[in-house]
Enzyme design. Structure first.
Site, short mmCIF file in Angstrom:
data_model
loop_
_atom_site.label_atom_id
_atom_site.label_comp_id
_atom_site.label_asym_id
_atom_site.label_seq_id
_atom_site.Cartn_x
_atom_site.Cartn_y
_atom_site.Cartn_z
N THR B 1 10.53 83.43 1.97
CA THR B 1 9.30 84.18 2.28
C THR B 1 8.95 84.05 3.75
OG1 THR B 1 8.38 83.96 0.06
CG2 THR B 1 6.81 84.26 1.84
N GLU B 88 18.63 79.81 5.88
CA GLU B 88 19.17 78.73 5.04
C GLU B 88 20.69 78.64 5.18
OE1 GLU B 88 17.41 79.89 1.34
OE2 GLU B 88 15.67 78.60 1.63
N ASN B 215 20.07 77.29 -2.56
CA ASN B 215 19.36 78.16 -3.52
C ASN B 215 19.77 77.93 -4.98
OD1 ASN B 215 17.41 80.04 -2.10
ND2 ASN B 215 19.20 80.03 -0.77
N THR B 220 13.15 78.54 -9.66
CA THR B 220 11.92 79.30 -9.88
C THR B 220 11.01 78.49 -10.80
OG1 THR B 220 12.94 81.45 -9.58
CG2 THR B 220 10.96 81.36 -10.94
#
Lengths: 213, 220
Positions: B1, B88, B215, B220
């Site tokens: 984000t 990243e 990731n 989540t």
């Protein structure tokens, strides 16, 4: 639950800033470089791991003319919907509250109410209208913000507000998530013989393909 | 984000400020990419206190507005490039410049297409001067151009000209990528698609094994 502002910058180093060449001069500071702005950052207990600061606040002493650009993702987070609504009603703002840890996205009506609650609480403490408060969130998608720690931290966060470079640095660290460096910059230039300053801070490392309008 | 807050003490009309901020965002944050995923939360808030004592800026085409716009562009580009640099798992920043397009918007779209290309990003991580992947990503950007006018350079090394591949020094080009990666520096890709006035720039980063690792572990 809180760490003081001048400790914040020790958690991650500052990013190299690749400013284009131009008639401006880079100066110290970030969001607090321009006249009228204060900033703070602190750990409020929102992050799942570690004690890196996770709450940032930027305030303006006067009604600041406000602009916003927001993700065009149809699944927009609650604070995005809230800010768009505020900026449709008001052309000015007095404060921006930012949390890291939870994105408050895909959290439905409850997530939106969390934003309202945070805005109302901050507006009371700052004694400004809720329509002059903007909110940004970042972190894990699908999780509501940890509202109680956030609300409990607000008095301390406000007490840390400062016009200093340290205040700006603390805020720029507090908004980071997986970032390895904090991003903050300020410049000064002259327009018609008057010195003007622009400062800024940003965060981002992954889930980055912005399409903002 | 992506999140950001911009502050200034310039005195500026609200309508003009909102237009200026969108223009600057289009030239900076909307021109970066790390992984092709558009966040649910991307936000830039820009506040102008008006406390500098300057004259009020209200007309977008006034000299004062142009000066403020240029400075706003610079600040946002500085921050935007830092985000791409900090992508990243990235080992280097990629800067893609496009010239010769019909408009700024068309050039910007081609530049971002190349910066977004997973195959181009992976090639750069592999220190592979893969002009074919760069040409391919320029070609599928959705902007028509004469492929015989395509010119591609990696740093100072010309890889393709007039739509034709050149016999460049592969080891020098690979070394250019290696040095940028070793120093977490910048890889510059320059593309020309014709003789139009439109120019644009986009920024990204290389794609490393670490991106998947980070990731896969950030749930989540």
């Amino acid at each position: 639950m809180s760490s003081v502002a001048n400790e914040a910058a020790t958690f991650i180093p500052a990013a190299p800033i690749f400013l284009p060449q131009g008639p401006w001069k880079q100066i110290a500071g970030g969001v607090t470089a321009a006249e009228g702005f204060k900033a703070a950052g602190m750990y409020g207990g929102l992050r799942a791991l570690g004690q890196k600061p996770d709450l940032a606040l930027v305030t303006c002493d006067v009604d600041a003319v406000a602009a916003g650009t927001f993700t065009k993702n149809v699944v927009a987070a609650a604070p995005v919907l809230y800010c768009k609504s505020v900026l449709e009603k008001s052309k000015t703002a007095r404060a921006v509250l930012i949390n890291a840890g939870q994105a408050n996205a895909a959290t439905g009506d409850a997530g939106y109410q969390d934003v309202i609650d945070c805005s109302n609480a901050l507006s009371k403490l700052l004694q400004v209208s809720p329509d002059e408060i903007l909110i940004e969130s970042t972190g894990v998608i699908g999780q509501r913000i940890k509202k109680e720690p956030l609300l409990n931290s607000l008095p301390k966060l406000i007490s840390l507000l400062s016009t200093s470079v340290e205040g700006a640095d603390a805020a720029s660290v507090a908004i980071t998530t997986t970032d390895l460096v904090s991003k903050s910059v300020a410049v000064e230039f002259e327009v018609g013989g008057t010195r003007i300053r622009i400062g800024g801070m940003a965060k981002g490392s992954g889930m980055i393909h912005p399409n903002m309008g | 984000t992506l999140l950001g807050v911009i502050t200034t003490d310039a005195l500026v009309d609200a309508d003009a400020w909102r237009k200026m901020v969108q223009i600057a965002v289009n030239r900076s944050f909307n021109q970066i990419t790390v992984d092709g995923d558009t966040s649910t939360n991307d936000t830039i808030v820009a506040l102008a206190s008006g406390l500098s004592g300057s004259n009020k800026i209200s007309a977008l085409h006034s000299p004062e507005a142009k000066q403020l716009q240029a400075c706003l562009d610079a600040v946002m580009q500085g921050l935007a490039k830092s985000i791409a640099w900090d992508g990243e798992g990235a080992t280097c920043l990629i800067e893609v410049s496009v010239t010769g397009a019909s408009s700024e918007a068309e050039a910007a779209k081609i530049a971002r297409s190349v910066a977004s290309s997973s195959l181009t990003k992976a090639a750069i991580y592999g220190r592979d001067p893969n002009w074919g992947r760069i040409a391919c990503a320029a070609g599928y950007a959705g902007i028509p151009f004469d492929s015989n006018a395509l010119r591609i350079a990696l740093g100072d090394i010309l890889l393709m000209d007039g739509g034709q591949p050149l016999s460049f020094d592969r080891s020098a080009a690979s070394n250019y990528l290696k040095e940028a990666g070793d120093a977490h520096g910048t890889v510059k890709i320059q593309i020309s698609i014709g003789d139009g006035p439109g120019t644009g720039v986009a920024w990204g980063c290389d794609l490393s094994y670490d991106y998947v690792k980070i990731n896969a572990e950030y749930t989540t």
